[in-house]
Design a protein around this motif. Structure first.
Motif, PDB file in Angstrom:
ATOM      1  N   UNK A 189      -6.125   8.840 -10.375  1.00  0.00           N
ATOM      2  CA  UNK A 189      -7.045   9.882  -9.938  1.00  0.00           C
ATOM      3  C   UNK A 189      -6.732  10.440  -8.570  1.00  0.00           C
ATOM      4  N   UNK A 190      -5.651   9.950  -7.941  1.00  0.00           N
ATOM      5  CA  UNK A 190      -5.272  10.407  -6.602  1.00  0.00           C
ATOM      6  C   UNK A 190      -3.797  10.795  -6.597  1.00  0.00           C
ATOM      7  N   UNK A 191      -3.394  11.573  -5.590  1.00  0.00           N
ATOM      8  CA  UNK A 191      -1.984  11.920  -5.458  1.00  0.00           C
ATOM      9  C   UNK A 191      -1.402  11.417  -4.147  1.00  0.00           C
ATOM     10  N   UNK A 192      -2.138  10.554  -3.461  1.00  0.00           N
ATOM     11  CA  UNK A 192      -1.652   9.929  -2.233  1.00  0.00           C
ATOM     12  C   UNK A 192      -1.663   8.416  -2.413  1.00  0.00           C
ATOM     13  N   UNK A 193      -0.832   7.736  -1.641  1.00  0.00           N
ATOM     14  CA  UNK A 193      -0.775   6.275  -1.703  1.00  0.00           C
ATOM     15  C   UNK A 193      -1.912   5.664  -0.887  1.00  0.00           C
ATOM     16  N   UNK A 194      -2.156   4.381  -1.122  1.00  0.00           N
ATOM     17  CA  UNK A 194      -3.085   3.656  -0.255  1.00  0.00           C
ATOM     18  C   UNK A 194      -2.656   3.791   1.202  1.00  0.00           C
ATOM     19  N   UNK A 203       0.797  -1.231   0.000  1.00  0.00           N
ATOM     20  CA  UNK A 203       0.000   0.000   0.000  1.00  0.00           C
ATOM     21  C   UNK A 203       0.833   1.287   0.000  1.00  0.00           C
ATOM     22  N   UNK A 204       1.965   1.363   0.736  1.00  0.00           N
ATOM     23  CA  UNK A 204       2.693   2.636   0.795  1.00  0.00           C
ATOM     24  C   UNK A 204       3.391   3.058  -0.495  1.00  0.00           C
ATOM     25  N   UNK A 205       3.456   2.181  -1.504  1.00  0.00           N
ATOM     26  CA  UNK A 205       4.099   2.583  -2.765  1.00  0.00           C
ATOM     27  C   UNK A 205       3.119   2.657  -3.928  1.00  0.00           C
TER      28      UNK A 205
END
Length: 214
Positions: free
Chosen positions: A183-188, A176-178
């Motif tokens: 459509x998003x600019x943050x990681x899971x 998840x952290x990578x």
């Protein structure tokens, strides 16, 4: 693997058998995965119990696809527990690596399940490729719902995105952290869990399951 007509995932899943309220085994020993599945099942009158809580063994994942491994795990848990069982087989597929780690996503983390090691392995392999190599990737989640008599329904979800480095965020688990979903600019790993639950590969597969079996 079950007959193709028995619970095909997709836009209009047609389950042959409905799931009744009551106890359901979550055929996983992964605490993060169990936590996500419990949250997704919460509204449907299901009483989830994990394979770890029942001391059920983890089978060897000998399948060559996500669906095959999910079915294998669900069938064993249902047979040993005498209860319906839900198994998830999921992983990260990186286009530039030919779909790896894919069904071996957990195994890339080694016996200690250190996903810091797994993420570094993915990054090292990408870094060894030409600089212009793309970082497109997608997560796949296959869900298999099995009953003690051997009947299985299955559903498959997907979420597309790109990989980033270094890892970001403390939420989630695994890779998840990578992973930054499209459509998003943050990681899971940076997302609030509720936001991830609403749009992840697992959520996609669950929407199909809910439409078919509840």
């Amino acid at each position: 693997m079950s007959d193709p007509d028995e619970g095909i995932g997709g836009d209009t899943p047609q389950a042959i058998r409905k799931l009744q309220p009551g106890r359901l085994v979550i055929a996983s020993h992964n605490p993060g995965k169990v936590r996500e599945i419990r949250a997704l099942l919460g509204p449907y009158g299901i009483e989830p119990v994990s394979a770890a809580e029942l001391d059920l063994p983890e089978p060897d994942e000998t399948g060559t696809t996500f669906v095959a491994n999910a079915e294998l795990k669900a069938l064993q848990a249902a047979d040993l527990s005498g209860l319906p069982a839900l198994a998830d087989d999921s992983g990260l597929c990186v286009e530039a690596l030919g779909g790896d780690p894919g069904i071996f996503s957990a195994r890339w983390a080694g016996e200690t399940k250190d996903f810091g090691v797994a993420m570094r392995r993915v990054e090292d392999k990408l870094a060894a490729l030409p600089p212009e190599t793309g970082r497109d990737a997608h997560f796949v989640c296959a869900l298999a719902l099995a009953w003690p008599d051997g009947h299985v329904e299955w559903f498959e979800g997907r979420a597309d995105g790109v990989l980033t480095w270094p890892p970001r965020g403390e939420h989630g688990f695994g890779y998840d952290p990578v992973f930054v979903p499209n459509g998003h600019d943050v990681t899971y790993g940076e997302m609030d869990p509720a936001e991830k639950h609403a749009m992840s590969h697992r959520a996609d597969a669950f929407r199909q399951l809910v439409a078919a079996v509840f």
